[in-house]
Scaffold this active site. Structure first.
Site, mmCIF file in Angstrom:
data_model
loop_
_atom_site.group_PDB
_atom_site.id
_atom_site.type_symbol
_atom_site.label_atom_id
_atom_site.label_comp_id
_atom_site.label_asym_id
_atom_site.label_seq_id
_atom_site.Cartn_x
_atom_site.Cartn_y
_atom_site.Cartn_z
ATOM 1 N N ALA A 298 0.882 -1.166 -0.013
ATOM 2 C CA ALA A 298 -0.170 -0.058 0.070
ATOM 3 C C ALA A 298 0.831 1.174 -0.077
ATOM 4 C CB ALA A 298 -0.880 0.152 1.167
ATOM 5 N N GLU B 281 -8.712 -11.663 -1.193
ATOM 6 C CA GLU B 281 -8.943 -11.846 0.422
ATOM 7 C C GLU B 281 -9.423 -10.318 0.567
ATOM 8 O OE1 GLU B 281 -8.494 -14.459 1.933
ATOM 9 O OE2 GLU B 281 -7.476 -15.590 0.135
ATOM 10 N N CYS C 137 -9.184 -7.485 8.861
ATOM 11 C CA CYS C 137 -10.383 -8.078 8.213
ATOM 12 C C CYS C 137 -11.151 -8.774 8.844
ATOM 13 C CB CYS C 137 -9.737 -8.692 6.865
ATOM 14 S SG CYS C 137 -8.497 -10.127 7.286
#
Ligand code: NAD
Length: 488
Positions: A176, A249, A283
């Site tokens: 990221a 994912e 997550c």
């Protein structure tokens, strides 16, 4: 200034552009990194392509030996790497240390698995010749791309690098934009351990350019994304038509169900770690809590006491016991999003029992701090229910039967994880069978084990990471038939 890693060397962006990495705790610049572009991706892919044949031919033991050497180099610098992760991501130092440890554990798992990848031998009907048989051999699928989010930059890079390298696939990692630094440090060390140039590359830059070029580049055969469901849709739409191997994912909204016979102390710990670890930016975080009415008061009592112990602050410092450090949210946008979701619920009638406000104070004004919250009376049509809540806000509902708990738990677009807390084996079994999620924990904290495949259903994605199963996505099965050995 940090550099990216292409073809065995540190490199700047060909454009010369850079961008700053900002510390979420105080707004200071941690470092700058190259703002890579399409041409940098193309250079990384070309180097991976050059390295492919030799890496596919390298023996599993030799691949494992290089990984193990890299693991040792990372171990030696694990403290510095954890500090860098805290500076760029915001998580407290002990959580960052835990992430480095988890990364190393995963890499050791795959180094150990390297020599255990096997094909199949199968007898065939005698019509084709007596003693005819077929084999399935496993071949590396080709050049892989691994696209990683900012919440667990190191473990989620490892879940791609480990399986790719032992399968014989060179890989290009795109971290990221806000968390490239600890990743680059590790990729440099893994290369220093002797990986041939081009086998493990890292290109930094925006998802819209570097990410998109990686998923659409014709030479890339395998795309592993961990990210939001929105990005997942885009990756699927762009990489799907070229028949690439894709795993996605994605986001989650994990339910946790606590039954009347549960061990309440353990369930409180499960909810606390499950929801507030990494400031709720996980997550598989517990994003919805369903409590049977019999244990509601006792559990809420324990929960609110512990939530009250959180002290948001700079992750490099520790509060006095019994207070617990929570780092800042990762970005200003992240905090605003959680605030909006909470406001939406309150406007629709929800009650905030604790927290839910920015943490102010002279030392904290420049960070994205937020007081962890517990909310009740949350309507099912509020954003806390219909969107992924990526921050420290926990909505709680009362339920009166297992049927009701399972029905409510399944009423979500996502299906990543879920948990049930009970001593009743038949209830646990029902939950495992009926909860729509890729993983169900029974009396256990939501956590991704290196040993077990992990992946979601519904909007939580496609395919698995972790476990031996993750390696399958980097291998293709080729069948061959040995006939005519004995024709009479
Ligand atoms: P994100 O989707 O915004 O970004 C993830 C990565 O994708 C980043 O590297 C980004 O630059 C890249 N990207 C963005 N747009 C792209 C595009 N069009 N093409 C290619 N790449 C692109 O996600 P995030 O905000 O960094 O991470 C948080 C999300 O990740 C949450 O939804 C969380 O639930 C999810 N997540 C899932 C898992 C899992 O295992 N299921 C684990 C961790 C995080």
């Amino acid at each position: 200034m940090a550099q990216m890693f292409i073809n065995g060397q540190w490199a700047d962006a060909q454009s010369g552009e850079t961008h700053e990495v900002i510390n979420p705790a105080n707004g200071t610049v941690v470092d700058s990194v190259p703002k890579g572009g399409v041409e940098d991706v193309d250079a990384a892919v070309a180097s991976a392509q050059n390295a492919f044949a030799a890496w596919a031919d390298t023996s599993p033991d030799d691949r494992a030996a290089m990984l193990r050497k890299g693991i040792e180099l990372v171990k030696e610098q694990s403290k510095e790497i954890a500090a860098l992760l805290t500076a760029e991501q915001g998580k407290p130092l002990f959580e960052a240390g835990g992430e480095v440890h988890h990364f190393l554990h995963g890499m050791e798992f795959y180094a150990g698995l390297s020599s255990k990848i096997r094909g199949v031998q199968s007898p065939l009907p005698p019509a084709l010749g007596k003693h005819a048989y077929g084999i399935i051999m496993r071949r590396p699928v080709g050049i892989a791309a691994g696209i990683v989010p900012w919440n667990f930059p190191l473990t989620l890079m490892g879940t791609k690098v480990g399986p790719a390298l032992i399968a014989g696939c060179p890989i290009i990692i795109k971290p990221a934009s806000t968390t490239p630094l600890a990743t680059l440090k590790i990729i440099g060390l893994l290369n220093e351990a002797g990986l041939p140039a081009g086998v493990l590359n890292c290109v930094t830059g925006p998802g819209s350019t570097v990410g998109e070029r990686l998923i659409t580049h014709p030479v890339i055969r395998r795309v592993a994304l961990t990210g939001s469901s929105e990005t997942g849709k885009r990756v699927m739409a762009q990489a799907g038509p070229a028949f690439k191997r894709i795993t996605l994912e994605l986001g989650g909204s994990d339910p946790m169900i606590v039954c009347p016979d549960a061990n309440i102390k353990n369930a409180v710990s499960g909810a606390i770690i499950g929801r507030y670890w990494n400031a709720g930016q996980a997550c598989l975080a517990v994003k919805r809590l369903y409590l049977f009415e019999e244990i509601y008061d006792e559990l809420m009592d324990g929960l609110l006491k512990k939530v009250g112990n959180y002290q948001p602050g700079d992750g490099t410092t520790k509060p006095e016991k019994p207070f617990i450090r929570m780092g800042p949210l990762h970005t200003a946008y992240q905090r605003e999003e959680v605030e909006n979701q909470l406001q939406d619920a309150v406007a629709k009638g929800a009650k905030v029992l604790i927290g839910g406000k920015r943490t102010e104070g002279t030392d904290l004004a420049k960070g994205h701090y937020f007081q962890p919250a517990v909310v009740v009376d949350v309507p099912e049509d509020s954003k806390l229910m219909t969107e992924e809540v990526f921050g420290p806000v926990l909505p709680v509902w009362k339920v009166s039967s297992l049927d009701e708990a399972i029905q409510k738990a399944n009423n979500s677009p996502w299906g990543l994880g879920s948990s049930i807390w009970t001593q009743n084996m038949s209830w646990a079994n029902r939950a495992i069978r009926e909860l729509d999620s890729g993983m169900t924990w029974v009396n256990q904290i939501h956590y991704g084990y290196d040993e077990l495949p992990f992946g979601g259903v519904k909007a939580s994605g496609i395919g698995h990471e972790h476990g031996p199963e993750a390696v399958d996505y980097y291998l293709e099965n080729k069948s061959a038939v040995f006939g005519g050995l004995d024709w009479e």
